[in-house]
Structures are given as C-alpha cells and as structure tokens.
Motif scaffolding. Sequence first.
Motif, mmCIF file in Angstrom:
data_model
loop_
_atom_site.group_PDB
_atom_site.id
_atom_site.type_symbol
_atom_site.label_atom_id
_atom_site.label_comp_id
_atom_site.label_asym_id
_atom_site.label_seq_id
_atom_site.Cartn_x
_atom_site.Cartn_y
_atom_site.Cartn_z
ATOM 1 N N LEU A 44 0.826 -1.193 0.000
ATOM 2 C CA LEU A 44 0.000 0.000 0.000
ATOM 3 C C LEU A 44 0.864 1.248 0.000
ATOM 4 O O LEU A 44 2.044 1.216 0.341
ATOM 5 N N GLY A 46 0.637 5.596 1.024
ATOM 6 C CA GLY A 46 -0.142 6.698 1.558
ATOM 7 C C GLY A 46 0.204 7.007 2.999
ATOM 8 O O GLY A 46 1.196 6.527 3.547
ATOM 9 N N ASP A 320 -12.650 8.618 1.272
ATOM 10 C CA ASP A 320 -11.446 8.345 0.492
ATOM 11 C C ASP A 320 -11.167 6.843 0.524
ATOM 12 O O ASP A 320 -10.864 6.279 1.579
ATOM 13 N N ASP A 321 -11.245 6.201 -0.641
ATOM 14 C CA ASP A 321 -11.094 4.748 -0.693
ATOM 15 C C ASP A 321 -9.700 4.293 -0.278
ATOM 16 O O ASP A 321 -9.552 3.243 0.357
ATOM 17 N N ASN A 322 -8.669 5.050 -0.638
ATOM 18 C CA ASN A 322 -7.322 4.647 -0.249
ATOM 19 C C ASN A 322 -7.126 4.790 1.257
ATOM 20 O O ASN A 322 -6.487 3.944 1.896
ATOM 21 N N GLU A 323 -7.694 5.842 1.823
ATOM 22 C CA GLU A 323 -7.617 6.006 3.270
ATOM 23 C C GLU A 323 -8.300 4.838 3.974
ATOM 24 O O GLU A 323 -7.807 4.336 4.991
ATOM 25 N N LYS A 325 -8.487 1.804 2.854
ATOM 26 C CA LYS A 325 -7.564 0.669 2.751
ATOM 27 C C LYS A 325 -6.480 0.733 3.826
ATOM 28 O O LYS A 325 -6.141 -0.264 4.464
#
Length: 368
Positions: A44, A46, A320-323, A325
């Motif tokens: 991942l 971020g 936020d989709d990445n957040e 994850k």
Amino acid sequence: MKILPVGASLAAAFALVVTGCAANETTTTPSGQGGQTQAAGEQLQGQIQGTGASSMQAAQEAWIAKYKATQAGVTVNYAPEGSGAGRTAFINGGAAFAGSDRALKDDEMGAGKFAKCTTESNAMNLPVYVSPIAVVFNVQGVDELKLDAATMAGIFKGEIKNWNDPKIAALNAGVTFPDQAITPVHRSDNSGTTENFTDTLNKAAGDVWTEKASGDWPAAFGGEAAKGTSGVVAAVRNGNGTIGYADESQTKGMKTVQYAREAGGEFVGPTAEAAAKVVEASPKVDGRGDNDQALNLDRTAAGYPFVLVAYAIVCEDYKDDNEAKLVKDYIGYISSEKGQADAKESAGSAPLAAELSAKVKTSVDSIK
C-alpha cells in the motif's frame, strides 16, 4: 493524499511517525498478521493520521515500528494528545482514526457526524488495547501501600489529607507513614484514563465518590494537575508525598498501590491478567450495530477494576477509498493476534480474548 493538520507544534512534539524507508518487498504474510488485511502481498501507499489516548503511546510506538516492516510505503502518524482530543480530531476530520480510552457515547454516534466518513456512515468503536490503570505513589520511606476503595476515593477527593491518617494506617499494619500532606495528581486534559478511574471509584465507593464518571477531573476536589499520562507520571515520580493514576505501561520502576474493594478483602495489583478478567466479564453496550464493539465494563467483576479499554474509532465507510484501505490494514494488524502480542511485549497490555478478537476482526473486515 492530503491529511488535515493537527497543528505544527502538536506534530513536532507528539507525533509518532514511521516513514516508508525500506524497499518495497513482496510478502506472503497471512491476513491480519502484520499489516496484510488486504490481498496477500499487496503493498500500500499513503499516509494516515491517528490522534488520541496517551495511554496507548508505548503500544502505538511498537505497532508503528512493526507495521513499517510490512508496509514500507505507508506513513502512520499517531499524536498522543489524549482521548478527548482524539475524538474531536476524528469528528472534525483531523484524524483518520481516533484512539480513545472510552467508546463514543450514544449521543455522539450517528451517520453524517464524522468528516472523513460518508454521509451514510456511522463510526465504529473497536477495542484494540486492554490495560490496567496503576495507582502510583512516591512517599519517602514507604515502599508498599494498600488501599481500599473508600480510602482511595477519600484521598483523591481531598478528604484524607495526610499520609499518617488513621484510615491509611489501619490498612497497612507495620508501615510507618510520615506526617506529610498528600498531593494527589490528576490529568489536566480531558482523559479516558480519568473517566475509567473515576468510573471505578464511583462504582466501588459511591458513598464517598459521589461524582459520576467523567473525562474531566472534578475541579472542586483539587489536587495537582498534569498534562497527559507522561505528565502525571513525571509529577508523581519527581514529587514527594504524591499519588496519581496512569496506564500501567508507563509506570515501570514506580511504586504501585495494592487495591481491595473493601477492608479485609484480597489486595491485588495492576496486572494485565487481572485487568483482562474484568473485560472478559463485560457485555457489549446495548443498542449498537453488529460491527460496533463498545463494551460496558463491569467494575464489580473479579479481577482488578481500574482497567481501561482503548478503542480505535473508525468509519464504517470512508470518503477516500485509499484512506479506507490504509486504516483497514493498520487497525487489522494492531487488533490481530500478532499485533496484540507486539503490544504485550512492548507495553505489558493484555491481549484481546479470543471471542472479542474474532468480533473485532469481523468489524475491521467490514471497513470500506
């Protein structure tokens, strides 16, 4: 990805930061065992901000360091500013998750109340850290101290003012106490540790401690105020005639009170095993969703009642989709068997019981 700031001075003084400085490597770590709640081998990228309970500081330091080894591209920041600050930061969007020594209350819950969650999303309270609250003291010439609930409540309320008070002497045969004023030390900030401590005093000695549980210390009771867990520990350690309360993980090398609910009862110390007994006997808060794991701590259960359960407060569904994850992966690790073992090793906390651990995993897996 942009994370709302929690303040430059706060970040400089308190943020516990792990940056991705190792080469990305493919891993076959099983799901939930060290930062891999996503597909096995997925790396991942971020950054996420956590803010909250200072009681978890030692555990968060260890968790962040361990997590780095499996997710080098992720930066996890944790600012141990206190439970109240953590909940506020999460509500207002300053943190992707909060660390809190109490769950959100019913009137704090509800879809649409949390800046980082979708408008249809509620928050979830997920237990990730179980630890006793140690009552620590520093009195010259006194190495052991036994207190029952009523006497402890009287000391922290300011009604028992001197160390040679007959009520203290009666519980400590053979100990010579000095003719010295007692200095009770409490948290100056809104604190989940304070809320758990005052909840125990109220339920164990309600005729003395008439105030209900609160994260804010009752101003009328006086005493010396100190910021954060580290502030209370420092005030007790560096003082004389002092007594205070703090997460046991940060009181190593200090003298701790042996506690009994009433005179003549069995005195017990602040051990992880004794704290775990209380948590295992505690039911879930009524009326919560299937994936909210807030507990109603039973302070009358056998064990050591001055116990805190620290929660990771997260969104059911992030904007936020990445957040989503990143939070799912990190919280999945810290609540996993490996994460709990890492916290036990570094902070002396009690791992989640198997049944509760399974429920928390189901909840983490539902984050989207």
